[in-house]
Scaffold this active site. Sequence first.
Site, PDB file in Angstrom:
ATOM      1  N   THR A 125       0.824  -1.212   0.000  1.00 12.40           N
ATOM      2  CA  THR A 125       0.000   0.000   0.000  1.00 12.40           C
ATOM      3  C   THR A 125       0.854   1.256   0.000  1.00 12.40           C
ATOM      4  O   THR A 125       0.632   2.184  -0.792  1.00 12.40           O
ATOM      5  CB  THR A 125      -0.923  -0.001   1.228  1.00 12.40           C
ATOM      6  OG1 THR A 125      -1.756  -1.165   1.186  1.00 12.40           O
ATOM      7  CG2 THR A 125      -1.802   1.236   1.238  1.00 12.40           C
ATOM      8  N   VAL A 126       1.864   1.312   0.885  1.00 10.24           N
ATOM      9  CA  VAL A 126       2.698   2.510   0.979  1.00 10.24           C
ATOM     10  C   VAL A 126       3.544   2.686  -0.282  1.00 10.24           C
ATOM     11  O   VAL A 126       3.611   3.780  -0.851  1.00 10.24           O
ATOM     12  CB  VAL A 126       3.591   2.456   2.234  1.00 10.24           C
ATOM     13  CG1 VAL A 126       4.602   3.608   2.226  1.00 10.24           C
ATOM     14  CG2 VAL A 126       2.744   2.507   3.495  1.00 10.24           C
ATOM     15  N   LYS A 150      10.326   2.104  11.287  1.00 10.25           N
ATOM     16  CA  LYS A 150      10.732   2.379  12.674  1.00 10.25           C
ATOM     17  C   LYS A 150      11.392   1.175  13.328  1.00 10.25           C
ATOM     18  O   LYS A 150      12.279   1.337  14.170  1.00 10.25           O
ATOM     19  CB  LYS A 150       9.550   2.852  13.514  1.00 10.25           C
ATOM     20  CG  LYS A 150       8.369   1.884  13.616  1.00 10.25           C
ATOM     21  CD  LYS A 150       7.416   2.014  12.460  1.00 10.25           C
ATOM     22  CE  LYS A 150       6.221   1.091  12.572  1.00 10.25           C
ATOM     23  NZ  LYS A 150       5.316   1.242  11.399  1.00 10.25           N
ATOM     24  N   GLU A 155      11.154  10.916   8.260  1.00 15.95           N
ATOM     25  CA  GLU A 155      10.008  11.609   8.838  1.00 15.95           C
ATOM     26  C   GLU A 155       8.819  10.679   9.010  1.00 15.95           C
ATOM     27  O   GLU A 155       8.093  10.745   9.998  1.00 15.95           O
ATOM     28  CB  GLU A 155       9.609  12.800   7.951  1.00 15.95           C
ATOM     29  CG  GLU A 155       8.411  13.586   8.464  1.00 15.95           C
ATOM     30  CD  GLU A 155       8.680  14.260   9.796  1.00 15.95           C
ATOM     31  OE1 GLU A 155       8.044  13.861  10.799  1.00 15.95           O
ATOM     32  OE2 GLU A 155       9.521  15.172   9.852  1.00 15.95           O
ATOM     33  N   GLY A 169      -8.044  -4.781   8.550  1.00 17.27           N
ATOM     34  CA  GLY A 169      -6.672  -4.627   8.102  1.00 17.27           C
ATOM     35  C   GLY A 169      -5.848  -3.677   8.952  1.00 17.27           C
ATOM     36  O   GLY A 169      -4.725  -3.313   8.585  1.00 17.27           O
ATOM     37  N   GLU A 207      -2.111  -6.694  12.311  1.00 18.59           N
ATOM     38  CA  GLU A 207      -1.517  -7.850  11.657  1.00 18.59           C
ATOM     39  C   GLU A 207      -1.969  -9.136  12.338  1.00 18.59           C
ATOM     40  O   GLU A 207      -2.590  -9.127  13.395  1.00 18.59           O
ATOM     41  CB  GLU A 207       0.016  -7.753  11.708  1.00 18.59           C
ATOM     42  CG  GLU A 207       0.588  -6.531  11.028  1.00 18.59           C
ATOM     43  CD  GLU A 207       0.370  -6.516   9.524  1.00 18.59           C
ATOM     44  OE1 GLU A 207       0.259  -7.614   8.934  1.00 18.59           O
ATOM     45  OE2 GLU A 207       0.310  -5.433   8.946  1.00 18.59           O
ATOM     46  N   ASP A 231       5.470  -1.783  18.542  1.00 20.26           N
ATOM     47  CA  ASP A 231       5.477  -0.770  17.484  1.00 20.26           C
ATOM     48  C   ASP A 231       5.638   0.623  18.097  1.00 20.26           C
ATOM     49  O   ASP A 231       6.431   1.441  17.624  1.00 20.26           O
ATOM     50  CB  ASP A 231       4.178  -0.850  16.676  1.00 20.26           C
ATOM     51  CG  ASP A 231       4.039   0.290  15.683  1.00 20.26           C
ATOM     52  OD1 ASP A 231       4.698   0.252  14.633  1.00 20.26           O
ATOM     53  OD2 ASP A 231       3.267   1.230  15.965  1.00 20.26           O
ATOM     54  N   LYS A 253       8.921   3.452  17.885  1.00 21.47           N
ATOM     55  CA  LYS A 253       8.774   4.875  17.567  1.00 21.47           C
ATOM     56  C   LYS A 253       9.313   5.750  18.694  1.00 21.47           C
ATOM     57  O   LYS A 253       9.939   6.793  18.434  1.00 21.47           O
ATOM     58  CB  LYS A 253       7.299   5.179  17.294  1.00 21.47           C
ATOM     59  CG  LYS A 253       6.758   4.465  16.058  1.00 21.47           C
ATOM     60  CD  LYS A 253       5.250   4.590  15.954  1.00 21.47           C
ATOM     61  CE  LYS A 253       4.723   3.849  14.730  1.00 21.47           C
ATOM     62  NZ  LYS A 253       3.253   3.829  14.659  1.00 21.47           N
ATOM     63  N   GLY A 268      -1.607   4.771   7.213  1.00 25.04           N
ATOM     64  CA  GLY A 268      -2.299   4.846   5.927  1.00 25.04           C
ATOM     65  C   GLY A 268      -1.320   5.087   4.800  1.00 25.04           C
ATOM     66  O   GLY A 268      -0.283   5.732   4.982  1.00 25.04           O
TER      67      GLY A 268
END
Length: 317
Positions: free
Chosen positions: A10-11, A97, A119, A176, A179, A190, A194, A291
């Site tokens: 997606t990204v 990350k 970023e 979605g 995971e 996660d 970060k 997203g």
Amino acid sequence: MTVGVLGCGTVGQDVLNLIRRREAIFADLGVRIEVAGVLVRDPARGRTCPPGTPLTTDPAFLQECGVVIEAMGGVDRPMSLLRPHLRSGRPVITANKALLAERWDELRDYALDGKLYYEASVMAGTPVIGPMSTVLRASTFQRLQAVLNGTCLYIITQMEQGKEYAQALAEAQALGYAEDPPTLDVGGFDTAHKLAVLARFCADGNFPYEQVQVQGIEDLTLADVQAARARGERIKLVAELERVNGEWQARVCPQSLPDDHPLCTAGSSRNAMVYEGEECGTLIFAGGGAGGMVTASAMVGDLLDWVIGFPGHVPLH
């Protein structure tokens, strides 16, 4: 300028589409972006990419790229692909990350040289790393609190509406957002990745990921959430960095916060960070933290920075 892309989920697809959409901006800078290759597992799989996108399973194209955009995720595989590129003095743009948190010993020197742009690795398209790595350096850092994981935010919000944890998690997976298995998100890891990235801009440029104390939301119950609401509070999975007894302490854990806390107002349904500095005062950042196109906006923004000649994000040193 020749660009290579690792990954086309997606990204990755949205990065490619946004580069095409912003052709006029690059042209104003006297630059045409040429995508030399996009590394994928299966070139035949259906994707929404600009026509003519060179999908391949062969990473040989990396040798001819001026910059690489890494959008594949994971740790060991991308590191093995990026290592020769970085050693040659060429830059990398990434939203990864986990890679930044867990391979910092190897990556830090490249970051100090301005060769790492990341970023999008924290809060995606909501810019927090840029300000922390530049103008906020003039202010004495005191503390930050942040909500950095959209999956946990969704699950807890659903629990506030009366759903049990298991049901809310199942819905997050079906949509979605999480995971399978969801441990990286709901276990707090996660968020910890970060927080380690952020800590290197305001506390210690060598801040180790292993020093982050982590507690996820797996043991959170509907009764816990309802009790907090009855008190006029809301539970959030909070990343926090502050000095305790002269030592920087980084922790991730569920916290019950007052309804009027910025993480419950500005960040009610979004990622958010409250940054406290002695001179700058309290700053609040809030916005989309996940997203495809949200993340792509920051990654293509980093690409524009590279084209203009701005260095990547340099940690404390």
